[in-house]
Design a protein around this motif. Sequence first.
Motif, PDB file in Angstrom:
ATOM      1  N   ALA A 103       1.049  -1.133  -0.467  1.00 29.40           N
ATOM      2  CA  ALA A 103       0.341  -0.208  -0.336  1.00 29.40           C
ATOM      3  C   ALA A 103       0.985   0.995  -0.333  1.00 29.40           C
ATOM      4  CB  ALA A 103      -0.917   0.050   1.638  1.00 29.40           C
ATOM      5  N   ALA A 104       1.828   1.111   0.712  1.00 30.31           N
ATOM      6  CA  ALA A 104       2.739   2.022   0.856  1.00 30.31           C
ATOM      7  C   ALA A 104       3.007   2.519  -1.109  1.00 30.31           C
ATOM      8  CB  ALA A 104       4.166   2.082   1.501  1.00 30.31           C
ATOM      9  N   LEU A 105       4.036   1.623  -1.392  1.00 27.39           N
ATOM     10  CA  LEU A 105       4.326   1.938  -2.331  1.00 27.39           C
ATOM     11  C   LEU A 105       3.795   2.680  -3.563  1.00 27.39           C
ATOM     12  CD1 LEU A 105       5.972  -1.272  -2.811  1.00 27.39           C
ATOM     13  CD2 LEU A 105       7.764   0.445  -2.389  1.00 27.39           C
ATOM     14  N   LEU A 106       2.412   1.859  -3.493  1.00 28.93           N
ATOM     15  CA  LEU A 106       1.474   2.480  -5.069  1.00 28.93           C
ATOM     16  C   LEU A 106       0.646   3.685  -4.227  1.00 28.93           C
ATOM     17  CD1 LEU A 106      -0.256  -0.982  -5.504  1.00 28.93           C
ATOM     18  CD2 LEU A 106       1.156   0.714  -6.976  1.00 28.93           C
ATOM     19  N   ALA A 107       0.432   4.186  -2.793  1.00 29.00           N
ATOM     20  CA  ALA A 107      -0.615   4.858  -2.919  1.00 29.00           C
ATOM     21  C   ALA A 107      -0.154   6.142  -3.059  1.00 29.00           C
ATOM     22  CB  ALA A 107      -0.063   5.369  -1.239  1.00 29.00           C
ATOM     23  N   ALA A 108      -1.678   6.997  -3.759  1.00 27.62           N
ATOM     24  CA  ALA A 108      -0.829   8.344  -4.167  1.00 27.62           C
ATOM     25  C   ALA A 108      -1.194   9.578  -3.462  1.00 27.62           C
ATOM     26  CB  ALA A 108      -1.845   8.339  -5.740  1.00 27.62           C
ATOM     27  N   PRO A 109      -0.872  10.437  -2.911  1.00 25.68           N
ATOM     28  CA  PRO A 109      -1.488  11.708  -2.378  1.00 25.68           C
ATOM     29  C   PRO A 109      -3.438  12.071  -3.310  1.00 25.68           C
ATOM     30  CG  PRO A 109       0.064  12.752  -3.889  1.00 25.68           C
ATOM     31  CD  PRO A 109      -0.129  11.213  -4.103  1.00 25.68           C
ATOM     32  N   ALA A 110      -3.419  12.917  -1.828  1.00 23.87           N
ATOM     33  CA  ALA A 110      -5.203  13.037  -2.211  1.00 23.87           C
ATOM     34  C   ALA A 110      -5.127  14.230  -3.112  1.00 23.87           C
ATOM     35  CB  ALA A 110      -5.438  13.077  -0.837  1.00 23.87           C
ATOM     36  N   VAL A 111      -3.370  15.238  -2.942  1.00 25.99           N
ATOM     37  CA  VAL A 111      -3.893  16.354  -3.684  1.00 25.99           C
ATOM     38  C   VAL A 111      -2.677  16.175  -4.504  1.00 25.99           C
ATOM     39  CG1 VAL A 111      -3.565  18.840  -3.460  1.00 25.99           C
ATOM     40  CG2 VAL A 111      -4.634  17.607  -1.469  1.00 25.99           C
ATOM     41  N   ALA A 112      -3.582  16.285  -6.174  1.00 22.56           N
ATOM     42  CA  ALA A 112      -2.221  16.127  -7.224  1.00 22.56           C
ATOM     43  C   ALA A 112      -1.145  17.415  -7.327  1.00 22.56           C
ATOM     44  CB  ALA A 112      -3.044  17.209  -8.909  1.00 22.56           C
ATOM     45  N   GLN A 113       0.412  16.901  -7.000  1.00 24.47           N
ATOM     46  CA  GLN A 113       1.483  17.659  -6.692  1.00 24.47           C
ATOM     47  C   GLN A 113       1.790  18.601  -8.094  1.00 24.47           C
ATOM     48  OE1 GLN A 113       4.386  14.925  -6.820  1.00 24.47           O
ATOM     49  NE2 GLN A 113       3.702  13.755  -4.783  1.00 24.47           N
ATOM     50  N   ARG A 114       1.292  18.867  -9.274  1.00 20.21           N
ATOM     51  CA  ARG A 114       0.577  19.622 -10.164  1.00 20.21           C
ATOM     52  C   ARG A 114       0.035  19.364 -10.672  1.00 20.21           C
ATOM     53  NH1 ARG A 114       5.321  16.354 -11.695  1.00 20.21           N
ATOM     54  NH2 ARG A 114       4.902  15.704 -13.703  1.00 20.21           N
ATOM     55  N   ALA A 115      -0.749  20.215 -11.281  1.00 21.26           N
ATOM     56  CA  ALA A 115      -1.736  20.254 -12.380  1.00 21.26           C
ATOM     57  C   ALA A 115      -1.648  19.321 -13.023  1.00 21.26           C
ATOM     58  CB  ALA A 115      -2.413  22.125 -12.938  1.00 21.26           C
ATOM     59  N   THR A 116      -3.262  18.632 -13.553  1.00 19.87           N
ATOM     60  CA  THR A 116      -3.119  17.985 -15.030  1.00 19.87           C
ATOM     61  C   THR A 116      -3.875  18.274 -15.425  1.00 19.87           C
ATOM     62  OG1 THR A 116      -1.657  15.658 -13.388  1.00 19.87           O
ATOM     63  CG2 THR A 116      -3.092  15.091 -14.634  1.00 19.87           C
ATOM     64  N   ASP A 117      -3.703  18.441 -16.739  1.00 18.91           N
ATOM     65  CA  ASP A 117      -4.889  18.420 -17.384  1.00 18.91           C
ATOM     66  C   ASP A 117      -5.211  17.517 -18.688  1.00 18.91           C
ATOM     67  OD1 ASP A 117      -7.010  19.948 -19.142  1.00 18.91           O
ATOM     68  OD2 ASP A 117      -6.044  21.653 -19.847  1.00 18.91           O
ATOM     69  N   PHE A 118      -5.856  17.121 -19.320  1.00 19.08           N
ATOM     70  CA  PHE A 118      -6.183  15.833 -20.726  1.00 19.08           C
ATOM     71  C   PHE A 118      -6.828  16.505 -21.956  1.00 19.08           C
ATOM     72  CE2 PHE A 118      -5.309  13.114 -17.167  1.00 19.08           C
ATOM     73  CZ  PHE A 118      -4.962  12.502 -17.234  1.00 19.08           C
ATOM     74  N   ALA A 119      -6.947  17.971 -21.251  1.00 18.56           N
ATOM     75  CA  ALA A 119      -7.360  18.716 -22.671  1.00 18.56           C
ATOM     76  C   ALA A 119      -7.296  18.002 -24.083  1.00 18.56           C
ATOM     77  CB  ALA A 119      -7.650  20.240 -22.250  1.00 18.56           C
ATOM     78  N   GLY A 120      -8.222  18.174 -24.728  1.00 23.34           N
ATOM     79  CA  GLY A 120      -7.626  17.340 -26.138  1.00 23.34           C
ATOM     80  C   GLY A 120      -7.445  16.796 -26.181  1.00 23.34           C
ATOM     81  N   ARG A 121      -6.886  15.063 -25.722  1.00 21.26           N
ATOM     82  CA  ARG A 121      -6.429  14.176 -25.546  1.00 21.26           C
ATOM     83  C   ARG A 121      -7.243  13.301 -25.764  1.00 21.26           C
ATOM     84  NH1 ARG A 121      -2.060  14.164 -20.818  1.00 21.26           N
ATOM     85  NH2 ARG A 121      -1.289  11.840 -22.156  1.00 21.26           N
ATOM     86  N   THR A 122      -6.681  11.892 -26.120  1.00 26.48           N
ATOM     87  CA  THR A 122      -8.208  10.706 -26.511  1.00 26.48           C
ATOM     88  C   THR A 122      -7.299   9.177 -24.969  1.00 26.48           C
ATOM     89  OG1 THR A 122      -8.608  11.199 -28.340  1.00 26.48           O
ATOM     90  CG2 THR A 122      -8.695   9.240 -27.705  1.00 26.48           C
ATOM     91  N   ILE A 123      -8.376   9.081 -24.048  1.00 24.39           N
ATOM     92  CA  ILE A 123      -7.750   8.369 -23.714  1.00 24.39           C
ATOM     93  C   ILE A 123      -8.142   7.193 -23.898  1.00 24.39           C
ATOM     94  CG2 ILE A 123      -7.509   8.105 -21.213  1.00 24.39           C
ATOM     95  CD1 ILE A 123      -6.714  10.693 -21.234  1.00 24.39           C
TER      96      ILE A 123
END
Length: 360
Positions: free
Chosen positions: A14-34
């Motif tokens: 769990a410690a290895l995979l856990a992600a912080p609750a708040v993003a460290q920097r802005a993440t933006d997928f605008a205009g992208r195809t996932i």
Amino acid sequence: MSLVSRRSLFAGSAALLAAPAVAQRATDFAGRTIEWVIPFAEGGGSDVWARFMAPYLAKYLPGRPTVIIRNVPGGGSITGTNDFYQRARPDGSTFIGTSGSTQFPFLLGDRRVRYDFRTMPPVLVSPTGGVVYIPARFNVANAGELGKVRETELVYGSQGATSLDLVPMLAFNLLGLKVRHVFGMRGRGEGRLALERGEATIDYQTSSAFLTQVRPMIQAGNVVPLFSWGVLDAQGNVARDPTFPDLPHFVEAYEMMHGRKPSGVEYDAYFAFFGSGFAAQKPAMLPPRTPPEIVAAYRRAFEQAVADPELQARKGEVLGDYEQAVGDNVQRVYEVATTITPEAREWARNFLANNHNVRF
């Protein structure tokens, strides 16, 4: 292994995979195809699940990208998952959704597997359920009376020793029932029909099929429900299935029959495959080495998607009444679905090799 020690085992991963609750920097997928990779053909349960969830995920991912489903069938889902694990870029442009039939080969140490669930950060886990039932002619009113048929050979129509039917196989063995598994069923529907024809004498159906196909048989007095598989709560404990709150789950059924809770390596093996096959059947994961801020963005998006009023109004036929593991709850449930102790794996492999001639 106790649940306490099982939780301790999970703590490190769990410690290895856990992600912080708040993003460290802005993440933006605008205009992208996932791309949401599904290692199964179109039209199956996992495909339907992903296509149902995709529009809601797109709505809440930063930048509202387009989310498409890419089906990569083959090898019982091993082929597509291997390809994803080895090739996917950890930039948030792709993620994968698997199922119990993908997790089982990993848990069993199948030599074809090239993926490692422990290194893929989970962002959603969806459970499902099922109920075991028996013909009324055996005069077994509930799980506590299963001792009446302990010396009777029961017959179960199975899809295969390493399919999702491994869960009932291990459950019946734990209960001490004499069950002959007849392989070759192409689905649980065929297993149900075999019981209706008198060719099988014990069966389970998934929640939706149980409600539509088996409940009328109960109302007609032809069969008796015994127990559900149950679900997992946020702490990884077995709890009653919300679709069948009046039925005991398997652990309760075992206690009704034997007067004690199940324990030991046989139960550890059962618990691992129950978690993977039902309580946490469909996980969605990002590739290894995905940055924490992207993991956090996906977890938040799935958390908002699951709470969307429109999804809640439409979820019945696809998600059922089951609580989706998202946000802070996803890690614990995911670990149950993808973790097995070396001792339990070895026991399961020996059990299958000695009793059903399975070769690894």
